[in-house]
Design an enzyme around this catalytic site. Structure first.
Site, PDB file in Angstrom:
ATOM      1  N   LYS A   2       0.946  -1.061  -0.024  1.00 44.14           N
ATOM      2  CA  LYS A   2       0.016   0.032  -0.084  1.00 44.14           C
ATOM      3  C   LYS A   2       0.776   1.313   0.001  1.00 44.14           C
ATOM      4  O   LYS A   2       1.805   1.403   0.540  1.00 44.14           O
ATOM      5  CB  LYS A   2      -0.812   0.015   1.156  1.00 44.14           C
ATOM      6  CG  LYS A   2      -1.822   1.091   1.136  1.00 44.14           C
ATOM      7  CD  LYS A   2      -2.952   0.965   2.473  1.00 44.14           C
ATOM      8  CE  LYS A   2      -3.842   1.960   2.697  1.00 44.14           C
ATOM      9  NZ  LYS A   2      -4.616   1.896   3.950  1.00 44.14           N
TER      10      LYS A   2
ATOM     11  N   SER B 178      -9.693   2.063   3.035  1.00 43.59           N
ATOM     12  CA  SER B 178      -9.011   2.758   2.184  1.00 43.59           C
ATOM     13  C   SER B 178      -7.817   2.050   1.180  1.00 43.59           C
ATOM     14  O   SER B 178      -7.371   2.525   0.060  1.00 43.59           O
ATOM     15  CB  SER B 178      -7.842   3.738   3.080  1.00 43.59           C
ATOM     16  OG  SER B 178      -7.214   3.034   3.995  1.00 43.59           O
TER      17      SER B 178
ATOM     18  N   SER C 265     -10.084  -0.302   6.953  1.00 37.85           N
ATOM     19  CA  SER C 265      -9.345  -0.184   5.821  1.00 37.85           C
ATOM     20  C   SER C 265      -8.918  -1.180   5.200  1.00 37.85           C
ATOM     21  O   SER C 265      -8.348  -1.409   4.108  1.00 37.85           O
ATOM     22  CB  SER C 265      -8.502   1.015   5.973  1.00 37.85           C
ATOM     23  OG  SER C 265      -9.290   2.262   5.966  1.00 37.85           O
TER      24      SER C 265
END
Lengths: 484, 483
Positions: B76, B151, B175
């Site tokens: 990420k 997210s 997330s």
């Protein structure tokens, strides 16, 4: 109308840890800008603080030295505000649960009495970097070497009533932190800084007046001047029908005046909240006991010992014990010279004079304690006179070297050979017929004073190297012989 | 090759069926060919990946390969990667090349993993749909008109679209779990303090936790074996031994006590989601588990408390992005205030600005007690709810999300509706406990996620419970059409 000042002080003492409070970067002073700022100090994305436990030990030492409550659980909070030399946009500090709670110190006033000044709290926090405005025209440089240096902010009660009391308090705190070895006390480099909160009120009033805060004053002398100036300014203002505004002021040492920096209305809302990146610091009794058992001698105890051990006067003991470096220096000199009174006189006299003239501190003295001790040894064993010793000291100060090296190199060794002295005395008597006549014709009781002239002549002729005691004896004998 | 799990790929590398360079090149080619549809990567690091793959093959040739050597993964874009842009999907950090590696990245590098690239996300991890990304939203591989969740939407989409066999994610309010549920993959949020946060760009420090996003629970265990552990650079990271998370995967579930909190099955829960989750629980009963109702009475307070605490911390954490030292700086600032205002005004997107404003307000003088302090009190109550419930049962189960993936743009104009997406995930971050989301069914062509919650440091148990379901069912093997 009789006015009274109310003074409270916030002292920032940089803790003498090797690395920063939340990172491993060095805290050494004077490096090239931004060479001692790591990713954490630069507040790079993703970086996290790790608390330097050495700073905790130092804060606890201070707390114990001022007889304060030690916070068994203390918590770091974030104080949020934007400034270019504050890389994270917040300062990590302690608002709600400081490491050191209420304590106190005793200060000695000019009349010899003692006054107790309360310490409200002392908390750990990180220093900011520095903004450099002069080096880059039209721009501001940021040096983050200092960012993250551990500070102990020591907050006093508003217990002081004059600039002199305030300075006595600052000196006392300075003495404590340097004696504990937790701060180098160097005010010129900013290791020990002071913000002064000052207000005035009519004597007898209960209510405090509106206060101003004068920031970052970096010498004892300036603290006294700044407070005196601020007290006068406030009194003049009120007496002229004005009103003191709560504000932050800056002291300008060149003009010896304070000027407004920002008003309360412009003050930040710091939005304090507990720092979620750091765990609360929890300490137990054992931790505190170990530190207490290993505390070094504190200034009050040291002063008492100096009076006892070195038979110093109260005043001498206070001066010599007040500064940790000076106390250590004095003791070394006294031990080497084996004469505490002589050592005290030299440290407080010749050495202090040179330090002041050169605007330096005893820690940076070019003449070490061992060297000064060595000089005094030569006074004691009559190798040189006190006057010659001052010349030797001068040379040691400016050129370096030991007393023995300078005495040898400059041929300053005292002449104790009576034959050589007698020869010089004979020459002086032969050359100064007028003065000899005055001497011989004077009343015998007045002759004692007149001998000084001949003494001076002999010293001049020997370059000051003749033993003063021997010269006096020989002069007296020879001159008195002429009187008969 | 692209439908293989990490465990299967590790076996393939071990057997010599393919080299890490071949595997890595295949994934890089696939990303180049397919990611236009999903926008799951912000940065693809082909060159470095092939270098790492080469080094991994050499290590294997000399007998120095570990369990993870040569396996490609994606990070990420919230994890700092040395020499590689680390943007946090923000204009603010579009030009930021990190000079250091996050601890998690270092751990994967040391384990011999290959980084394919950096995945898309909501800006500074603030969002539940990936739509707040400066680089445009990532798309859900099951329906590219729909969001992948957020997210960590890029990581979820990349794994679901077979553009990476596994990826890292971070979970502050759901997330990892929510995008895992919406994309039909497995996502584990470990116990707070299990995985180092050093080098993971902070959103809300007391809630953020990194974790694995994979196709299976077994792969999540392999990932966690690498990620977990004490880090002297993170004071909130626990000094606690790391077990081999793959060791207990096969333990039978006989006697497992499952708690179903009534608050996780409200009347307005999407009926298909409710039905799939109930079916999954039936499956667990068939595997030997018993079920009882439990209560988490303060669940309704979780979202309001979270939206005080997380923005408060964020408002402070994001102060460092000031245009002074790195990142975006506005053109021709006239003075310092202008520099701050325009750099931050232009560098941050609207959702980030909204949360900074909310947080700064909640912390401001006179409001602190009413908001921040009160929210922390609620947080303690929520934590106590979980502790109480887990006194009676081994794990808690429920839906990960209230409904399957929604359409792009559907909730962007209504922030509160967006915040409600995390209703079942957010309270767990406040409590600090671990949770895993696994695929447990489908509705109208979209995956449904089952959330399994355990006590502090019960990751082994969660992975075991998840794995046993995946041994018994095929939901985790479902693949979007065209993949």
């Amino acid at each position: 109308m009789e006015w009274e000042a109310v003074i409270g002080l916030e002292i920032h003492a940089q803790l003498a840890t090797n690395s920063k409070i939340f990172s491993g970067a060095s805290t050494a002073f004077g490096a090239e800008p931004n060479t001692q700022a790591c990713a954490v100090d630069l507040a790079l994305p993703g970086t996290l603080p790790v608390f330097n436990e050495e700073a905790l030990r130092m804060a606890v030492k201070f707390g114990l030295a001022i007889d304060a409550n030690i916070g068994r659980t203390s918590v770091f909070d974030r104080k949020n505000y934007f400034y270019p030399d504050l890389p994270k946009g917040y300062q990590t500090s302690q608002l709600f649960f400081p490491i050191v709670g209420e304590g106190h110190v005793d200060i000695t006033l000019e009349d010899g009495t003692t006054k107790r000044v309360g310490v409200t709290r002392a908390h750990l926090e990180e220093d900011a970097g520095k903004s450099l405005h002069d080096e880059f025209p039209g721009m501001t440089g940021i040096d983050l070497n200092r960012a993250g240096t551990p500070l102990l902010e020591i907050v006093s009660e508003p217990d002081m009533r004059s600039a002199e009391e305030a300075v006595a308090y600052v000196r006392k705190i300075h003495s404590i932190v340097t004696s504990l070895g937790i701060c180098d006390g160097n005010m010129a480099e900013g290791s020990f800084r002071c913000d002064c909160n000052v207000s005035v009120r009519l004597k007898g009033e209960e209510e405090f007046g509106t206060r101003t805060e004068t920031k970052n004053i970096n010498s004892f002398r300036f603290i006294e001047k700044a407070i005196k100036g601020e007290i006068e300014r406030q009194i003049d203002l009120i007496e002229d029908g004005g009103r003191v505004v709560q504000e932050t002021r800056l002291y300008d040492a060149n003009k010896n005046e304070t000027r407004s920096m920002r008003s309360k209305e412009e003050a930040n809302d710091y939005r304090y909240f507990p720092c979620p990146d750091l765990l609360p610091i929890v300490i137990d009794e054992d931790y505190i006991d170990v530190i207490r058992d290993n505390l070094p001698e504190l200034p009050d105890a040291r002063k008492a010992r100096f009076i006892e051990e070195y038979t110093l006067s109260d005043y001498d003991a206070m001066v010599l014990s007040g500064d940790h470096h000076m106390a250590t220096y004095f003791e070394t000199v006294a031990k080497t010279a084996k004469d505490s009174k002589l050592a005290a006189n030299w440290v407080m006299g010749e050495l202090s004079k040179h330090l002041n003239q050169n605007d330096t501190t005893i820690a940076d003295s070019p003449v070490s304690a061992d060297q000064l001790g060595g000089l005094l040894v030569r006074i004691k064993d009559n190798t040189i006179s006190g006057n010659i010793a001052k010349k030797v000291f001068e040379a040691m100060w400016s050129e370096g070297g030991t007393a023995d090296e300078i005495i040898e190199a400059k041929g300053l060794k005292q002449v104790t050979d009576t034959g050589a002295i007698e020869k010089t005395v004979d020459e002086v008597i032969a050359n100064c017929t007028k003065q000899v006549e005055q001497y011989t014709s004077a009343e015998p009781e007045k002759r004692g004073k007149m001998i000084g002239f001949f003494m001076g002549q002999v010293m001049k002729a020997t370059g000051g190297k003749a033993n003063p005691g021997a010269v006096t004896g020989i002069l007296k004998k020879k001159l008195d012989a002429l009187c008969d | 090759m692209f439908d293989k799990t990490l465990a299967e790929l590790a076996q393939g590398l071990e057997n010599g069926d393919f080299s890490s360079v071949e595997l890595t090149q295949a994934y890089l080619d696939r990303i180049a060919a397919e990611d236009g549809k999903y926008n799951s990567f912000i940065t693809v690091t082909g060159e470095q990946a092939l270098e790492q793959a080469k080094a991994a093959d050499e290590a294997r040739a000399t007998g120095n390969a570990g369990a993870f050597t040569g396996l490609p993964i994606a990070h990420k874009d919230i994890f700092c990667t040395e020499g590689v842009r680390t943007s946090c999907a923000s204009k603010m950090l579009d030009n930021f090349v990190s000079p250091y590696n996050a601890t998690v990245v270092n751990k994967f590098n040391t384990a011999g993993a290959v980084m394919l690239g950096k995945t898309n996300m909501d800006e500074f991890a603030m969002g539940s749909s990936n739509e707040s990304s400066f680089y445009g939203p990532s798309k859900n591989p099951w329906d590219t008109d729909r969001v992948p969740g957020g997210s960590s939407g890029g990581s979820a989409a990349a794994v679901a679209a077979h553009l990476a066999p596994a990826a890292t994610g971070t979970d502050t309010g759901g997330s990892i779990r929510q995008p895992a549920a919406l994309c039909g993959i497995t996502g584990l949020k470990p116990t707070y303090g299990r995985v180092s946060r050093f080098g993971m760009i902070a959103f809300a420090s007391s809630l953020d936790q990194g974790g694995p996003m994979t196709r299976t629970a077994e792969d999540a265990a392999m990932m966690l074996n690498v990620m977990a552990g004490f880090d002297p650079n993170d004071s909130t990271c626990m000094q606690k031994d790391v077990p081999d998370y793959t060791a207990d995967l096969s333990k039978p579930l006989t006697g497992l006590k499952i708690g179903l909190p009534k608050e996780f099955f409200p009347d307005d829960l999407n009926p298909a989601v409710a039905q799939q989750v109930q079916a999954a629980i039936k499956e667990y009963e068939a595997l030997g588990a018993t079920v009882k109702e439990v209560s988490l009475p303060n669940t309704a307070l979780a979202i309001p408390a979270y939206y005080i605490i997380a923005p408060s911390e964020a408002s402070s954490n994001l102060s460092r992005f000031d245009g002074v030292r790195y990142g975006y700086r506005c053109e021709n600032p006239v003075d310092l205030e202008d520099l701050y205002k325009r750099s931050r005004g232009e560098g941050f997107g609207p959702e980030v600005k909204r949360r900074i404003m909310v947080g700064a307000y909640a912390l401001s003088e006179g409001f602190y007690d009413a908001y921040y302090k009160k929210a922390q009190q609620i947080r303690r109550l929520i934590k106590q709810d979980y502790v109480n419930a887990l006194n009676d049962v081994d794990v808690i189960m429920g839906p990960t999300t209230p409904h399957p993936a929604f359409k792009l743009g559907e909730k962007t104009s209504d922030p509160v509706a967006m915040y409600m997406e995390d209703i079942f995930t957010i309270s767990l971050n406040l409590a600090g406990m671990p949770g895993i989301s696994i695929p447990c069914g489908m509705t109208e062509g979209l995956p449904v996620g089952l959330q399994i919650i355990g006590n502090y440091f019960a990751e082994e148990k969660l992975l075991n419970v998840a794995h046993q379901f995946q041994v018994a069912t095929d939901w985790h093997k479902k693949t979007p059409q065209g993949i």
